[in-house]
Motif scaffolding. Structure first.
Motif, PDB file in Angstrom:
ATOM      1  N   THR A   1      70.469  77.748   1.071  1.00 37.87           N
ATOM      2  CA  THR A   1      71.074  78.355  -0.122  1.00 37.87           C
ATOM      3  C   THR A   1      70.121  78.219  -1.314  1.00 37.87           C
ATOM      4  O   THR A   1      70.028  79.118  -2.151  1.00 37.87           O
ATOM      5  CB  THR A   1      72.432  77.679  -0.419  1.00 37.87           C
ATOM      6  N   GLU A   2      69.388  77.110  -1.337  1.00 37.46           N
ATOM      7  CA  GLU A   2      68.400  76.942  -2.405  1.00 37.46           C
ATOM      8  C   GLU A   2      67.315  78.015  -2.321  1.00 37.46           C
ATOM      9  O   GLU A   2      66.875  78.560  -3.342  1.00 37.46           O
ATOM     10  CB  GLU A   2      67.753  75.560  -2.310  1.00 37.46           C
ATOM     11  N   ALA A   3      66.892  78.342  -1.093  1.00 38.36           N
ATOM     12  CA  ALA A   3      65.860  79.381  -0.930  1.00 38.36           C
ATOM     13  C   ALA A   3      66.369  80.710  -1.482  1.00 38.36           C
ATOM     14  O   ALA A   3      65.631  81.436  -2.161  1.00 38.36           O
ATOM     15  CB  ALA A   3      65.481  79.505   0.546  1.00 38.36           C
TER      16      ALA A   3
ATOM     17  N   PRO B   1      76.826  77.033   0.623  1.00 40.42           N
ATOM     18  CA  PRO B   1      76.981  77.273   2.054  1.00 40.42           C
ATOM     19  C   PRO B   1      78.475  77.342   2.375  1.00 40.42           C
ATOM     20  O   PRO B   1      79.287  76.815   1.610  1.00 40.42           O
ATOM     21  CB  PRO B   1      76.354  76.033   2.697  1.00 40.42           C
ATOM     22  N   THR B   2      78.822  77.989   3.478  1.00 40.61           N
ATOM     23  CA  THR B   2      80.210  77.899   3.959  1.00 40.61           C
ATOM     24  C   THR B   2      80.381  76.533   4.615  1.00 40.61           C
ATOM     25  O   THR B   2      79.563  76.135   5.438  1.00 40.61           O
ATOM     26  CB  THR B   2      80.495  78.997   5.007  1.00 40.61           C
ATOM     27  N   TRP B   3      81.420  75.831   4.231  1.00 37.41           N
ATOM     28  CA  TRP B   3      81.731  74.532   4.857  1.00 37.41           C
ATOM     29  C   TRP B   3      83.176  74.581   5.341  1.00 37.41           C
ATOM     30  O   TRP B   3      84.099  74.762   4.512  1.00 37.41           O
ATOM     31  CB  TRP B   3      81.590  73.383   3.845  1.00 37.41           C
ATOM     32  N   GLY B   4      83.365  74.428   6.650  1.00 40.75           N
ATOM     33  CA  GLY B   4      84.733  74.431   7.185  1.00 40.75           C
ATOM     34  C   GLY B   4      85.448  75.724   6.845  1.00 40.75           C
ATOM     35  O   GLY B   4      86.660  75.718   6.604  1.00 40.75           O
TER      36      GLY B   4
ATOM     37  N   THR C   1      75.126  81.163   2.121  1.00 46.41           N
ATOM     38  CA  THR C   1      74.538  81.159   3.460  1.00 46.41           C
ATOM     39  C   THR C   1      75.532  80.474   4.393  1.00 46.41           C
ATOM     40  O   THR C   1      76.350  79.655   3.952  1.00 46.41           O
ATOM     41  CB  THR C   1      73.167  80.451   3.535  1.00 46.41           C
ATOM     42  N   ASN C   2      75.461  80.818   5.665  1.00 49.75           N
ATOM     43  CA  ASN C   2      76.397  80.243   6.633  1.00 49.75           C
ATOM     44  C   ASN C   2      75.773  80.307   8.019  1.00 49.75           C
ATOM     45  O   ASN C   2      74.706  80.884   8.203  1.00 49.75           O
ATOM     46  CB  ASN C   2      77.735  80.991   6.577  1.00 49.75           C
ATOM     47  N   ALA C   3      76.474  79.724   8.997  1.00 48.24           N
ATOM     48  CA  ALA C   3      75.923  79.652  10.353  1.00 48.24           C
ATOM     49  C   ALA C   3      76.226  80.898  11.179  1.00 48.24           C
ATOM     50  O   ALA C   3      76.046  80.902  12.387  1.00 48.24           O
ATOM     51  CB  ALA C   3      76.462  78.410  11.047  1.00 48.24           C
ATOM     52  N   GLY C   4      76.743  81.929  10.517  1.00 49.11           N
ATOM     53  CA  GLY C   4      77.020  83.172  11.237  1.00 49.11           C
ATOM     54  C   GLY C   4      78.505  83.516  11.245  1.00 49.11           C
ATOM     55  O   GLY C   4      78.894  84.538  11.810  1.00 49.11           O
TER      56      GLY C   4
ATOM     57  N   GLY D   1      71.236  78.320   8.295  1.00 48.47           N
ATOM     58  CA  GLY D   1      71.027  77.403   9.413  1.00 48.47           C
ATOM     59  C   GLY D   1      72.281  77.235  10.256  1.00 48.47           C
ATOM     60  O   GLY D   1      73.362  77.723   9.906  1.00 48.47           O
ATOM     61  N   ILE D   2      72.089  76.563  11.398  1.00 46.75           N
ATOM     62  CA  ILE D   2      73.246  76.200  12.243  1.00 46.75           C
ATOM     63  C   ILE D   2      73.091  74.709  12.515  1.00 46.75           C
ATOM     64  O   ILE D   2      72.587  74.289  13.565  1.00 46.75           O
ATOM     65  CB  ILE D   2      73.273  77.007  13.571  1.00 46.75           C
ATOM     66  N   GLU D   3      73.496  73.915  11.528  1.00 45.89           N
ATOM     67  CA  GLU D   3      73.226  72.470  11.606  1.00 45.89           C
ATOM     68  C   GLU D   3      73.854  71.857  12.850  1.00 45.89           C
ATOM     69  O   GLU D   3      73.285  70.948  13.463  1.00 45.89           O
ATOM     70  CB  GLU D   3      73.718  71.770  10.322  1.00 45.89           C
TER      71      GLU D   3
HETATM   72  C1  LIG Z   1      79.905  70.236   6.589  1.00 44.14           C
HETATM   73  C2  LIG Z   1      79.442  71.563   7.076  1.00 44.14           C
HETATM   74  C3  LIG Z   1      80.363  72.505   7.449  1.00 44.14           C
HETATM   75  C4  LIG Z   1      79.937  73.772   7.855  1.00 44.14           C
HETATM   76  N1  LIG Z   1      80.882  74.693   8.180  1.00 44.14           N
HETATM   77  C5  LIG Z   1      80.501  75.955   8.490  1.00 44.14           C
HETATM   78  C6  LIG Z   1      81.466  76.969   8.752  1.00 44.14           C
HETATM   79  O1  LIG Z   1      82.677  76.740   8.696  1.00 44.14           O
HETATM   80  N2  LIG Z   1      81.029  78.218   9.038  1.00 44.14           N
HETATM   81  C7  LIG Z   1      79.706  78.536   9.082  1.00 44.14           C
HETATM   82  O2  LIG Z   1      79.347  79.687   9.345  1.00 44.14           O
HETATM   83  N3  LIG Z   1      78.756  77.588   8.841  1.00 44.14           N
HETATM   84  C8  LIG Z   1      79.131  76.325   8.543  1.00 44.14           C
HETATM   85  N4  LIG Z   1      78.182  75.364   8.260  1.00 44.14           N
HETATM   86  C9  LIG Z   1      76.754  75.741   8.315  1.00 44.14           C
HETATM   87  C10 LIG Z   1      76.177  76.067   6.947  1.00 44.14           C
HETATM   88  O3  LIG Z   1      77.012  76.928   6.216  1.00 44.14           O
HETATM   89  C11 LIG Z   1      74.812  76.730   7.076  1.00 44.14           C
HETATM   90  O4  LIG Z   1      73.962  75.926   7.841  1.00 44.14           O
HETATM   91  C12 LIG Z   1      74.167  76.984   5.724  1.00 44.14           C
HETATM   92  O5  LIG Z   1      73.063  77.857   5.851  1.00 44.14           O
HETATM   93  C13 LIG Z   1      73.700  75.681   5.088  1.00 44.14           C
HETATM   94  O6  LIG Z   1      73.220  75.934   3.795  1.00 44.14           O
HETATM   95  P1  LIG Z   1      72.198  74.911   3.100  1.00 44.14           P
HETATM   96  O7  LIG Z   1      70.946  74.914   3.944  1.00 44.14           O
HETATM   97  O8  LIG Z   1      71.974  75.492   1.744  1.00 44.14           O
HETATM   98  O9  LIG Z   1      72.844  73.580   3.064  1.00 44.14           O
HETATM   99  C14 LIG Z   1      78.557  74.088   7.897  1.00 44.14           C
HETATM  100  C15 LIG Z   1      77.633  73.108   7.525  1.00 44.14           C
HETATM  101  C16 LIG Z   1      78.061  71.864   7.126  1.00 44.14           C
HETATM  102  C17 LIG Z   1      77.054  70.834   6.727  1.00 44.14           C
END
Ligand SMILES: Cc1cc2nc3c(=O)[nH]c(=O)nc-3n(C[C@H](O)[C@H](O)[C@H](O)COP(=O)(O)O)c2cc1C
Length: 205
Positions: free
Chosen positions: A49-51, A114-117, A143-146, A174-176
């Motif tokens: 998200t910073e990028a 980022p999307t979280w949960g 940004t989100n994991a898709g 990313g897809i952490e």
């Molecule tokens: C606590 C947490 C919850 C997450 N939940 C979701 C989610 O619900 N859906 C999704 O698409 N990605 C989810 N992600 C993935 C991040 O949204 C994604 O990796 C994003 O690009 C991270 O942004 P950042 O690099 O700026 O932190 C989650 C990541 C974390 C750490």
């Protein structure tokens, strides 16, 4: 007499250009409609998200501010997922370490997260709860994991009832969960930058 006329001309040459144009605000930036004072606030963990925030700044200028917490989240992925889930269930708003001076001076606030949960992350809720963005343009980016934005935009609308909210920008980061952290480099960065630029154009920058 001649000397007086010459002195008069000299004064006009020196003074007039300074009067002809108002000074732009210190961090005033230009969009297609004129000068706007822009703030780009973002939350990031693995820097995707910073990028995107930096790509926006490259195009429109403005002040970049990363939201930091008084008590940082755990490094461990499962631990942060659990903590965020608890915070969402209880409505806890984690206090920010970041302090933003003179929020009133900004016309446009880009809000990145980022999307979280499948929701807006709690620290961004803290920010929108703490700072009054009434009368400002709010431009969300994500940004989100898709899996998209989930309920994030609805929450932003609830927390910014008197702001003009633009179309949001959302992109896969990313897809952490699968160990994929920072992806905004090489071809992917070029592609995302193009998407960011055309979004900025659509919303009037
Ligand atoms: C606590 C947490 C919850 C997450 N939940 C979701 C989610 O619900 N859906 C999704 O698409 N990605 C989810 N992600 C993935 C991040 O949204 C994604 O990796 C994003 O690009 C991270 O942004 P950042 O690099 O700026 O932190 C989650 C990541 C974390 C750490």
């Amino acid at each position: 007499m001649k000397k007086t006329i010459l002195a008069g001309i000299l004064i006009m040459v020196l003074v007039l250009p300074g009067c002809s144009e108002a000074e732009p605000p210190a961090s005033g930036l230009v969009d297609s409609n004129g000068k706007k004072n822009i703030l780009i606030v973002y939350l990031t963990r693995t820097k995707n998200t910073e990028a995107v925030a930096k790509m926006i700044q490259q195009q429109v200028g403005g002040k970049l501010v990363s939201l930091e917490l008084q008590n940082p989240y755990p490094e461990n992925y499962q631990a942060i997922v659990q903590q965020v889930q608890n915070e969402n269930e209880t409505g806890y708003l984690p206090p920010l370490k970041t302090n933003i001076d003179s929020i009133n001076t900004y016309d446009v606030v880009f809000v990145g997260f980022p999307t979280w949960g499948m929701r807006l992350p709690p620290p961004m809720k803290t920010f929108l709860n703490q700072y009054d963005l009434s009368g400002k343009t709010v431009a969300p980016f994500n940004t989100n994991a898709g899996y998209g934005l989930g309920s994030s935009l609805e929450t932003i609308e609830q927390l910014c009832p008197n702001s003009s909210i633009t179309e949001a920008f959302s992109v896969r980061g990313g897809i952490e969960r699968d160990g994929i952290l920072f992806v905004m480099e090489g071809d992917r960065a070029v592609q995302v930058k193009e998407e960011v630029d055309s979004w900025l154009q659509r919303i009037g920058f």
